[in-house]
Design an enzyme around this catalytic site. Structure first.
Site, short mmCIF file in Angstrom:
data_model
loop_
_atom_site.label_atom_id
_atom_site.label_comp_id
_atom_site.label_asym_id
_atom_site.label_seq_id
_atom_site.Cartn_x
_atom_site.Cartn_y
_atom_site.Cartn_z
N GLY A 115 0.83 -1.19 0.00
CA GLY A 115 0.00 0.00 0.00
C GLY A 115 0.86 1.25 0.00
N CYS A 116 0.26 2.38 -0.33
CA CYS A 116 1.04 3.62 -0.44
C CYS A 116 1.55 4.10 0.91
CB CYS A 116 0.21 4.70 -1.13
SG CYS A 116 -1.41 5.00 -0.41
N TYR A 117 0.66 4.20 1.90
CA TYR A 117 1.10 4.63 3.23
C TYR A 117 2.11 3.64 3.81
CZ TYR A 117 -2.95 7.84 3.52
OH TYR A 117 -3.87 8.83 3.32
#
Length: 309
Positions: A115-117
């Site tokens: 995921g990005c975070y």
């Protein structure tokens, strides 16, 4: 013969970004379902089974279904959903995570895109845990802000269209206030921390970009390290350079502000070690494009490893 690549979910935000990165390449054959056949299960199955690599830009349940339809045909998968990120049978698609991770991705049939975070959080935390500098039971706090494209088509419409039934007019908002964001399990699984982190994500009124902050009290870390010690561990871990870079301490100290849009349109990530030496605290910051290294760019990086590009 060029490897056949099928993007299942090519019309979503992540899928469109991947298509834009791949459409002009001559070393692959990009397969695309005709728009009128997108809901035809038999056609979709045929594409999945004929592909050398399928990139899944789908909701979790649909991603699991896609794997079930074609894994036995030898199709290799890069899954951009949350479905397989903590599955031990899948290789985590963060090539810089640890020595040998890129080689593991290159040889895997099943790769889960981070995921990005969590890409930013894992990049900052995992090397410190691996080096013994950050105790596994440290009470980690993660604060982050992302461009609104990370929320997909629905949030993009809410942010861009003031006439939308559920329009968002705020310049900035925090969310996941129950502390149950979907990226937390993969952060725990791939950093080595044993205590659930307090993670507060937010969205700003800008399309792309991201900052992920991990503030730390140095006296709660092993050996009460200095800022320079923390920086040294990160610098050593990412010494190979390339996609992830650690900004020199002096450069970080000279900054008046950090812009979450600084890496928009790139696939890189910068790590900053901020604070005042001797003050007992440090703020670690990862800067990346939420659709670059945070999503589509990472998928293409993993694809290139898998095809030996």
């Amino acid at each position: 013969m060029a490897p056949k690549i099928f993007i299942d979910g090519e019309h979503g935000t992540t899928g469109l970004q991947i298509v834009s990165r791949l459409q002009d390449r001559t070393d692959i054959e990009l397969m695309s379902m005709p728009a009128e056949q997108r809901r035809d299960a038999d056609v979709r199955t045929k594409f999945l089974r004929e592909a050398d690599i399928a990139i899944l830009c789908l909701p979790d349940d649909a991603a699991r279904e896609a794997v079930a339809l074609a894994a036995d045909a030898g199709t290799r998968f890069i899954d951009a959903s949350t479905a397989h990120r903590t599955n031990p049978d899948w290789t985590f698609g963060f090539a810089e995570l640890s020595p040998g991770q890129a080689a593991r991705i290159a040889g895997a049939q099943f790769v889960s895109n981070p995921g990005c975070y969590s890409t930013g959080a894992i990049a900052l935390i995992a090397p410190l845990v691996a080096a013994g500098l950050l105790p596994a039971d440290y009470p980690v706090t993660i604060n982050a802000v992302s461009g609104y494209t990370g929320g997909g088509k629905q949030l993009i419409a809410q942010m861009d269209d003031a006439g939308h039934d559920d329009a968002v007019t705020a310049a900035y908002f925090a969310y996941a206030l129950t502390l149950a964001h979907k990226h937390v399990p993969e952060i725990i699984a791939h950093t080595g921390i044993a205590r659930r982190p307090v993670f507060t994500p937010a969205v700003g009124r800008f399309a792309q970009g991201m900052l992920v902050n991990v503030p730390l009290h140095l006296d709660l870390m092993t050996g009460n390290p200095s800022m320079a010690d923390v920086h040294s561990v990160l610098e050593k871990h990412y010494a190979q350079g390339g996609v992830v870079s650690v900004v020199p301490l002096a450069e970080s100290a000279a900054l008046a502000r950090l812009d979450p849009e600084e890496l928009v349109g790139t696939n890189g990530m910068k790590l900053y070690v901020c604070g005042t030496e001797g003050a007992g605290q440090v703020n670690l910051v990862a800067s990346l494009d939420n659709l670059g290294k945070g999503a589509s760019g990472a998928a293409v990086q993993n694809l290139d490893l898998m095809i030996g590009a």
